[in-house]
Enzyme design. Sequence first.
Site, short mmCIF file in Angstrom:
data_model
loop_
_atom_site.label_atom_id
_atom_site.label_comp_id
_atom_site.label_asym_id
_atom_site.label_seq_id
_atom_site.Cartn_x
_atom_site.Cartn_y
_atom_site.Cartn_z
N HIS A 33 57.61 40.33 52.34
CA HIS A 33 56.75 40.73 51.26
C HIS A 33 56.14 42.07 51.67
O HIS A 33 56.15 42.36 53.13
CB HIS A 33 55.43 39.72 50.85
CG HIS A 33 55.90 38.34 50.46
ND1 HIS A 33 55.94 37.83 49.47
CD2 HIS A 33 56.27 37.46 51.24
CE1 HIS A 33 56.22 36.71 49.26
NE2 HIS A 33 56.43 36.22 50.60
N GLU A 115 54.22 39.09 55.28
CA GLU A 115 53.56 40.13 54.48
C GLU A 115 53.54 41.48 55.76
O GLU A 115 53.30 41.24 56.65
CB GLU A 115 52.28 40.00 54.13
CG GLU A 115 52.10 38.87 53.13
CD GLU A 115 52.33 39.44 51.66
OE1 GLU A 115 52.56 40.67 51.64
OE2 GLU A 115 52.27 38.75 50.92
N ASP A 164 58.66 43.64 45.72
CA ASP A 164 58.27 44.00 47.19
C ASP A 164 59.29 43.30 48.03
O ASP A 164 60.00 42.40 47.56
CB ASP A 164 56.89 43.45 47.67
CG ASP A 164 56.59 41.93 47.49
OD1 ASP A 164 56.83 41.51 46.31
OD2 ASP A 164 55.96 41.25 48.21
#
Length: 178
Positions: A33, A115, A164
């Site tokens: 992500h 992330e 993403d």
Amino acid sequence: MQIKQHRLTGVKWLESKFYNQRPKAEISLLVIHCISLPEGCFGLPHIDELFCGKLDCNAEPSFNDLQGLEVSAHLMINRSGEVTQYVDFDKRAWHAGVSSFEGREGCNDYSIGIELEGTDHSEYTKQQYQSLIKVSQLLLRRYPKLTKQRIVAHSDIAPGRKTDPGEYFDWSAYLEAL
């Protein structure tokens, strides 16, 4: 850095309250992500605050939509390559949302979410790739159902809803380095 009891050693630990027990499902997917808060602003404490349930949604107009959002990831890698872990790998972090991989719904049940501090429309740093590669190699060794073919973008498991990590993520260099 190594994995002990489903947690990375030698990284920053901030416990999220946004997780729960996994169903009886082996970890078999790695989801990449990206995030920045506010979008395009880096090095601020807001991502940690969001994942730990401490974000002041009145601090910035763009945070209004985040009111009441319960979201987390297992890891976040900032622009300098520093890794923060929020949820142990054997727990279900809340990162994928409505998602599906190879016809199997609910990717949070069987995935690890990482992330990268960034945006869909900006390049990632050399330090982020270095940390991501190292962490991915550890995860691939520790969880036998994870393979290079089972590393995906958030956009792959939530098409039309998510984009993403975006067009600037260098998939070929990343996967080749593994």
